[in-house]
Design a protein around this motif. Structure first.
Motif, PDB file in Angstrom:
ATOM      1  N   ASP A 186       0.822  -1.210   0.000  1.00  0.00           N
ATOM      2  CA  ASP A 186       0.000   0.000   0.000  1.00  0.00           C
ATOM      3  C   ASP A 186       0.859   1.265   0.000  1.00  0.00           C
ATOM      4  N   ALA A 187       1.920   1.247   0.785  1.00  0.00           N
ATOM      5  CA  ALA A 187       2.814   2.429   0.801  1.00  0.00           C
ATOM      6  C   ALA A 187       3.428   2.623  -0.587  1.00  0.00           C
ATOM      7  N   PHE A 188       3.776   1.524  -1.231  1.00  0.00           N
ATOM      8  CA  PHE A 188       4.364   1.603  -2.575  1.00  0.00           C
ATOM      9  C   PHE A 188       3.344   2.167  -3.567  1.00  0.00           C
ATOM     10  N   ARG A 189       2.125   1.635  -3.515  1.00  0.00           N
ATOM     11  CA  ARG A 189       1.059   2.110  -4.409  1.00  0.00           C
ATOM     12  C   ARG A 189       0.831   3.615  -4.225  1.00  0.00           C
ATOM     13  N   ILE A 190       0.785   4.038  -2.970  1.00  0.00           N
ATOM     14  CA  ILE A 190       0.555   5.464  -2.684  1.00  0.00           C
ATOM     15  C   ILE A 190       1.687   6.308  -3.287  1.00  0.00           C
ATOM     16  N   SER A 191       2.918   5.839  -3.124  1.00  0.00           N
ATOM     17  CA  SER A 191       4.041   6.620  -3.679  1.00  0.00           C
ATOM     18  C   SER A 191       3.916   6.735  -5.197  1.00  0.00           C
ATOM     19  N   MET A 192       3.459   5.659  -5.840  1.00  0.00           N
ATOM     20  CA  MET A 192       3.301   5.687  -7.309  1.00  0.00           C
ATOM     21  C   MET A 192       2.242   6.715  -7.710  1.00  0.00           C
ATOM     22  N   VAL A 193       1.130   6.731  -6.976  1.00  0.00           N
ATOM     23  CA  VAL A 193       0.047   7.679  -7.305  1.00  0.00           C
ATOM     24  C   VAL A 193       0.536   9.114  -7.097  1.00  0.00           C
ATOM     25  N   LEU A 194       1.265   9.348  -6.016  1.00  0.00           N
ATOM     26  CA  LEU A 194       1.718  10.713  -5.719  1.00  0.00           C
ATOM     27  C   LEU A 194       2.788  11.188  -6.701  1.00  0.00           C
ATOM     28  N   TYR A 195       3.622  10.272  -7.146  1.00  0.00           N
ATOM     29  CA  TYR A 195       4.700  10.649  -8.060  1.00  0.00           C
ATOM     30  C   TYR A 195       4.237  10.749  -9.514  1.00  0.00           C
ATOM     31  N   ALA A 196       3.005  10.340  -9.817  1.00  0.00           N
ATOM     32  CA  ALA A 196       2.602  10.154 -11.217  1.00  0.00           C
ATOM     33  C   ALA A 196       2.662  11.423 -12.063  1.00  0.00           C
ATOM     34  N   GLU A 197       2.321  12.567 -11.462  1.00  0.00           N
ATOM     35  CA  GLU A 197       2.140  13.741 -12.331  1.00  0.00           C
ATOM     36  C   GLU A 197       2.282  15.025 -11.524  1.00  0.00           C
ATOM     37  N   HIS A 198       2.894  16.035 -12.123  1.00  0.00           N
ATOM     38  CA  HIS A 198       2.999  17.320 -11.436  1.00  0.00           C
ATOM     39  C   HIS A 198       3.205  18.469 -12.406  1.00  0.00           C
ATOM     40  N   SER A 199       2.289  18.605 -13.365  1.00  0.00           N
ATOM     41  CA  SER A 199       2.271  19.759 -14.256  1.00  0.00           C
ATOM     42  C   SER A 199       3.616  19.984 -14.965  1.00  0.00           C
ATOM     43  N   PHE A 200       4.048  21.255 -15.103  1.00  0.00           N
ATOM     44  CA  PHE A 200       5.218  21.569 -15.940  1.00  0.00           C
ATOM     45  C   PHE A 200       6.528  21.545 -15.147  1.00  0.00           C
ATOM     46  N   ASN A 201       6.738  20.473 -14.378  1.00  0.00           N
ATOM     47  CA  ASN A 201       8.027  20.316 -13.704  1.00  0.00           C
ATOM     48  C   ASN A 201       9.120  20.129 -14.769  1.00  0.00           C
ATOM     49  N   ALA A 202      10.384  20.140 -14.337  1.00  0.00           N
ATOM     50  CA  ALA A 202      11.495  20.171 -15.309  1.00  0.00           C
ATOM     51  C   ALA A 202      11.508  18.957 -16.246  1.00  0.00           C
ATOM     52  N   SER A 203      11.250  17.762 -15.729  1.00  0.00           N
ATOM     53  CA  SER A 203      11.326  16.584 -16.607  1.00  0.00           C
ATOM     54  C   SER A 203      10.150  16.545 -17.575  1.00  0.00           C
ATOM     55  N   THR A 204       8.967  16.913 -17.097  1.00  0.00           N
ATOM     56  CA  THR A 204       7.801  16.932 -17.978  1.00  0.00           C
ATOM     57  C   THR A 204       7.979  17.993 -19.055  1.00  0.00           C
ATOM     58  N   PHE A 205       8.522  19.130 -18.654  1.00  0.00           N
ATOM     59  CA  PHE A 205       8.751  20.195 -19.633  1.00  0.00           C
ATOM     60  C   PHE A 205       9.762  19.722 -20.681  1.00  0.00           C
ATOM     61  N   THR A 206      10.765  18.987 -20.225  1.00  0.00           N
ATOM     62  CA  THR A 206      11.743  18.411 -21.157  1.00  0.00           C
ATOM     63  C   THR A 206      11.034  17.516 -22.169  1.00  0.00           C
ATOM     64  N   ALA A 207      10.138  16.654 -21.654  1.00  0.00           N
ATOM     65  CA  ALA A 207       9.402  15.752 -22.558  1.00  0.00           C
ATOM     66  C   ALA A 207       8.591  16.562 -23.562  1.00  0.00           C
ATOM     67  N   ARG A 208       8.036  17.670 -23.107  1.00  0.00           N
ATOM     68  CA  ARG A 208       7.216  18.491 -24.009  1.00  0.00           C
ATOM     69  C   ARG A 208       8.097  19.209 -25.031  1.00  0.00           C
ATOM     70  N   VAL A 209       9.266  19.669 -24.617  1.00  0.00           N
ATOM     71  CA  VAL A 209      10.176  20.327 -25.566  1.00  0.00           C
ATOM     72  C   VAL A 209      10.557  19.334 -26.665  1.00  0.00           C
ATOM     73  N   ILE A 210      10.897  18.112 -26.270  1.00  0.00           N
ATOM     74  CA  ILE A 210      11.318  17.103 -27.259  1.00  0.00           C
ATOM     75  C   ILE A 210      10.146  16.778 -28.197  1.00  0.00           C
ATOM     76  N   THR A 211       8.955  16.607 -27.614  1.00  0.00           N
ATOM     77  CA  THR A 211       7.781  16.323 -28.447  1.00  0.00           C
ATOM     78  C   THR A 211       7.506  17.466 -29.419  1.00  0.00           C
ATOM     79  N   SER A 212       7.768  18.685 -28.954  1.00  0.00           N
ATOM     80  CA  SER A 212       7.418  19.859 -29.771  1.00  0.00           C
ATOM     81  C   SER A 212       8.201  19.909 -31.081  1.00  0.00           C
TER      82      SER A 212
END
Ligand code: ACO
Ligand code: OAA
Length: 386
Positions: free
Chosen positions: A180-206
């Motif tokens: 359960d602790a592992f599952r919770i960590s996965m849900v919490l880590y799943a997404e966080h708007s335009f953080n640096a890594s997500t923005f990187t993914a968007r730059v590459i996709t662009s």
């Protein structure tokens, strides 16, 4: 007119770069929504398989859709022989983030649909990658433990994502509190708007590049200790302090307080604290802290709580800076038995859902991401001899 230095927002701090419907980070209310749903409620009730579906499609799955999604995830779990062979060719001493980055790049090269980024194919690629990553990460942990190439533990179709991840890592069924602790960590880590890594993914996709390239780049951005690498760095702090299981919670707390006071007096940056967007506390920390507390209770390790509380208190008193998600996540993964260097790869396993949702969102309404720079190099001058 050339851009002025006064136009610069260093680190893009405060810049609104685009719209997103995937998540909403609200620092005023200290809240986080995935597609409108409060994340603490998702963490309390949903498997990561359902949260992944939510992030990709915009809605939580119906019972039939969840059955289909879990069946799909279970059917793509095995470690491909080519991926195992490539991992085995890497030095066992390399950082596991490098291993996972290499594996994702290889999975892209092996994908027969690599160059097809149509919406249906891209969603299928995202689902497959989500299903494939646990075997890569679990195998890397096993390879490190064995000191070299070893046999992966085959996935089990009767276990859900979180149970199976832990099964492939240790070859034993984890206790419900750990799952359960592992599952919770996965849900919490799943997404966080335009953080640096997500923005990187968007730059590459662009640039109209492919999904695996975007995720490979995002992994590189996540590795740094100002971003995802902080969960690993938190554990280095605990290690520097020294974890002493014989110590009482109060003794550990006092020692941690003194350590932090000293570190801050030396103007050190202590990873796991502070955030670019949240200035009054990370919305995810209370939920993750609760999961960490339950593991501390499960394993009977109150001295870890003492260290945790002592560091947090001294940082709050000295600077008023609050922990971010990486702070409780680090000790949680340590208690589960993961090597410290595997903590950020666990973050990848979860965040691949958010990254790929952003890849699809970026592609659906694309504009090349290309900011300007104010030039402050030498004035124009002739090349000698020209
Ligand atoms: C899941 C995630 O990725 S969450 C983030 C994980 N990263 C970390 O935990 C790394 C440690 N934290 C930090 O470096 C920062 O807080 C960041 C990078 C996360 C946010 O940074 P920014 O918004 O750019 O704030 P910045 O780094 O300028 O900090 C503002 C002030 O707080 C101080 N500060 C911020 N975080 C910390 C910290 N962890 N330890 C000590 N001081 C800190 C800075 O030194 C700075 O002080 P100053 O104004 O006296 O120079
Ligand atoms: O939002 C950020 O800048 C970093 C963060 O907390 C995350 O990516 O989860």
């Amino acid at each position: 007119m050339s851009p002025e230095t006064s136009d610069i927002r260093k680190g893009l701090n405060g810049v609104v770069a685009d719209v997103t419907a995937i998540s909403k980070v609200n620092p005023e209310t200290n809240s986080l929504l995935y597609r409108g749903y409060p994340v603490p409620q998702l963490a309390a009730t949903q498997p990561i398989e359902a949260v992944a579906h939510l992030l990709w499609t915009g809605e939580l799955p119906s019972p039939e859709q969840l059955t289909e999604a879990t069946a799909h995830e279970r059917s793509h779990r095995a470690l491909a022989p080519e991926v195992k062979a490539t991992i085995d060719a890497l030095p066992v001493t390399c950082h596991p983030m490098d291993t996972v980055r290499t594996a994702v790049s290889l999975l892209g090269a092996l994908d027969p649909a690599a160059e097809d980024s149509s919406p249906e194919v891209e969603l299928e690629k995202a689902k497959r990658l989500f299903a494939q990553l646990p075997a890569v990460i679990a195998y890397e942990q096993r390879r490190r433990t064995a000191g070299g190439p070893t046999e992966p533990i085959p996935p089990r179709e009767d276990l859900d994502y979180s149970q199976n991840f832990l099964w492939m890592t240790v070859g034993e069924e984890a206790a419900p509190a750990v799952v359960d602790a592992f599952r919770i960590s996965m849900v919490l880590y799943a997404e966080h708007s335009f953080n640096a890594s997500t923005f990187t993914a968007r730059v590459i996709t662009s640039t109209l590049s492919d999904l695996h390239s975007a995720v490979t780049g995002a992994i590189g951005a996540l590795k740094g200790s100002l971003h995802g690498g902080a969960n690993e760095a938190v554990m280095h702090t605990f290690d520097e302090l020294g974890i002493r299981p014989e110590e009482s919670e109060a003794e550990a707390k006092d020692r941690a307080r003194a350590w932090m006071e000293d570190a801050l007096a030396q103007k050190k940056k202590v990873m796991g604290f502070g955030h670019r967007v949240y200035k009054n506390g990370d919305s995810r920390v209370p939920t993750m802290k609760q999961a960490m507390d339950s593991l501390i209770e499960h394993y009977g390790r109150p001295e870890i709580l003492g260290l945790y509380n002592g560091l947090e208190l001294a940082m709050e008193e000295a600077k008023g800076i609050k922990p971010n998600l990486d702070y409780p996540a680090g000790p949680t993964y340590h208690l589960m038995g993961f090597d410290t260097e595997l903590f950020t790869p666990l973050f990848i396993a979860a965040r691949v859902t958010g990254w790929t949702a952003h890849v699809m969102e970026q592609r659906a309404a694309n504009a090349l991401i290309r900011p300007l720079a104010a030039y402050d190099g030498p004035d124009e001058r002739p090349v000698p001899g020209a």
